[in-house]
Motif scaffolding. Structure first.
Motif, short mmCIF file in Angstrom:
data_model
loop_
_atom_site.label_atom_id
_atom_site.label_comp_id
_atom_site.label_asym_id
_atom_site.label_seq_id
_atom_site.Cartn_x
_atom_site.Cartn_y
_atom_site.Cartn_z
N LYS A 31 0.84 -1.19 0.00
CA LYS A 31 0.00 0.00 0.00
C LYS A 31 0.88 1.24 0.00
CE LYS A 31 -3.59 -2.21 2.82
NZ LYS A 31 -4.32 -2.14 4.11
N THR A 32 0.45 2.25 -0.75
CA THR A 32 1.19 3.50 -0.78
C THR A 32 0.25 4.68 -0.65
OG1 THR A 32 2.74 2.50 -2.36
CG2 THR A 32 2.91 4.87 -2.02
N ILE A 33 0.66 5.64 0.17
CA ILE A 33 0.02 6.96 0.22
C ILE A 33 1.00 7.93 -0.42
CG2 ILE A 33 -0.79 8.82 1.72
CD1 ILE A 33 -0.65 5.44 3.24
N HIS A 34 0.55 8.70 -1.40
CA HIS A 34 1.43 9.66 -2.07
C HIS A 34 0.90 11.06 -1.83
CE1 HIS A 34 3.98 10.65 -5.92
NE2 HIS A 34 4.22 11.45 -4.91
N ILE A 35 1.72 11.91 -1.21
CA ILE A 35 1.32 13.27 -0.87
C ILE A 35 2.12 14.27 -1.70
CG2 ILE A 35 1.11 14.97 0.99
CD1 ILE A 35 1.06 12.70 2.98
N TYR A 66 3.61 2.13 2.78
CA TYR A 66 4.58 3.20 2.61
C TYR A 66 3.87 4.54 2.40
CZ TYR A 66 7.96 -0.55 1.91
OH TYR A 66 8.74 -1.66 2.09
N LEU A 67 4.55 5.59 2.80
CA LEU A 67 4.09 6.95 2.53
C LEU A 67 5.20 7.68 1.80
CD1 LEU A 67 2.04 9.32 4.70
CD2 LEU A 67 4.19 10.17 3.76
N VAL A 68 4.88 8.22 0.64
CA VAL A 68 5.81 8.99 -0.17
C VAL A 68 5.30 10.42 -0.23
CG1 VAL A 68 6.86 9.27 -2.44
CG2 VAL A 68 6.41 6.97 -1.56
N ALA A 69 6.15 11.39 0.09
CA ALA A 69 5.75 12.80 0.04
C ALA A 69 6.76 13.59 -0.78
CB ALA A 69 5.64 13.38 1.44
N ASP A 70 6.26 14.42 -1.67
CA ASP A 70 7.10 15.24 -2.54
C ASP A 70 6.91 16.71 -2.23
OD1 ASP A 70 8.01 12.99 -3.89
OD2 ASP A 70 6.50 13.13 -5.47
N ILE A 92 3.64 4.72 -6.99
CA ILE A 92 3.46 6.14 -6.71
C ILE A 92 2.55 6.74 -7.78
CG2 ILE A 92 5.65 6.41 -5.49
CD1 ILE A 92 6.74 7.76 -8.07
N ASP A 93 2.23 8.03 -7.63
CA ASP A 93 1.31 8.69 -8.55
C ASP A 93 0.01 7.88 -8.58
OD1 ASP A 93 3.09 10.85 -9.35
OD2 ASP A 93 4.20 9.35 -10.46
N GLY A 94 -0.49 7.54 -9.76
CA GLY A 94 -1.74 6.81 -9.87
C GLY A 94 -1.68 5.38 -9.40
N ASN A 95 -0.51 4.88 -9.09
CA ASN A 95 -0.38 3.54 -8.52
C ASN A 95 -0.51 3.54 -7.00
OD1 ASN A 95 -0.07 1.92 -10.82
ND2 ASN A 95 2.09 2.47 -11.00
N ALA A 96 -0.64 4.71 -6.41
CA ALA A 96 -0.89 4.80 -4.97
C ALA A 96 -2.39 4.64 -4.71
CB ALA A 96 -0.40 6.13 -4.43
N GLY A 97 -2.72 4.12 -3.53
CA GLY A 97 -4.13 3.94 -3.19
C GLY A 97 -4.78 5.22 -2.69
N LEU A 98 -4.00 6.02 -1.97
CA LEU A 98 -4.47 7.30 -1.44
C LEU A 98 -3.53 8.39 -1.94
CD1 LEU A 98 -6.11 9.19 0.39
CD2 LEU A 98 -4.70 8.42 2.31
N ILE A 99 -4.10 9.42 -2.52
CA ILE A 99 -3.31 10.51 -3.11
C ILE A 99 -3.79 11.82 -2.50
CG2 ILE A 99 -2.67 11.65 -5.27
CD1 ILE A 99 -3.52 8.95 -6.65
#
Length: 263
Positions: free
Chosen positions: A32-36, A110-114, A149-156
């Motif tokens: 699972k990924t959250i991308h912020i 995972y959480l990815v933030a840009d 990430i991007d559209g492959n993340a579950g929560l954006i």
């Protein structure tokens, strides 16, 4: 912006510890990924109410109100006991820093933030919309694991000033893969301004706003906790509202009126 991403993807393959891939190749279905997407607060390049110079410099993520300050995304999650800080890296002249966290107890989460340079808030907004609609989908390689990430993340999520108060975007964001993505938009009047750009994107708005607000990390932090517990929209929104009420010292009623869910 897409061209820039492709260019830097090639450089990551050679030099970087983050390896960028296209689409969803190699992603474990259990990951699972959250991308912020964070548009750094910027007194000079954004139409915001001015904040102190040190925290309103959109080219200085380390001291920025929405990133390096106590309630900024990077600092708040880094101080959390529920998330382990994995990696930080500058991507390019637009995305000044990317951070990756791994949840301590939720396996393969995972959480990815840009952090986007504040002068490029329009690019940040476009990238968020492209990810939310599934137009832009990528992955990164981290310690041998492929992460969406991007559209492959579950929560954006988008965090920052509502740039639509200053500019227009004519692009159309129509969902291409029939996948419904969860989104959180913490920016002033985000439901009013973002809804027309997302009405064909097939998104599920967990939280967006009806008025002016402080897009600090505690709101999304608590919302993410509910998301990982697979709570419904209303419970997630309630978590966010309680956190906002606590830190902004406003009534829970006011916070609930500000932070809304769904269409």
């Amino acid at each position: 912006m897409k061209g820039i991403r492709i260019l830097f993807a090639l450089s990551f393959l050679i030099f970087g510890s983050f390896t960028l891939k296209a689409d969803n190749q190699g992603i474990n279905k259990k990951t699972k990924t959250i991308h912020i997407f964070v548009a750094l607060c910027d007194n000079k390049y954004q139409g915001i109410v001015k904040v102190p110079e040190e925290i309103g410099n959109g080219q200085d993520p380390e001291n920025n109100l929405y990133w390096g300050c106590a309630y900024g995304i990077k600092t708040y999650f880094k101080r959390s006991k529920e998330w382990k800080f994995i990696k930080s890296e500058k991507l390019n002249s637009i995305v000044l820093e990317r951070v990756v966290f791994k949840h301590i107890t939720e396996k393969d989460t995972y959480l990815v933030a840009d952090a986007y340079d504040g002068r490029y808030i329009k690019e940040c907004t476009k990238d968020f919309l492209s990810a939310s609609s599934g137009i832009e989908k990528n992955t990164i390689e981290l310690n041998g694991k492929t992460i969406g990430i991007d559209g492959n993340a579950g929560l954006i999520s988008y965090i920052g000033h509502n740039g639509f108060m200053d500019f227009n975007i004519r692009n159309k964001y129509v969902n291409k893969d029939k996948k419904k993505r969860d989104i959180i938009i913490l920016a002033c009047y985000s439901k009013l301004y973002f809804s027309k750009h997302l009405n064909s994107a097939n998104v599920n708005p967990l939280i967006w706003t009806t008025g002016r607000m402080a897009p600090e990390a505690y709101t999304i932090y608590e919302a993410v906790n509910g998301y990982l517990k697979k709570e419904d929209n209303e419970k997630i929104r309630e978590r966010g509202a309680e956190a906002y009420s606590k830190y902004q010292k406003c009534s829970k009623k006011a916070a609930r009126n500000l932070l809304v869910t769904g269409w």
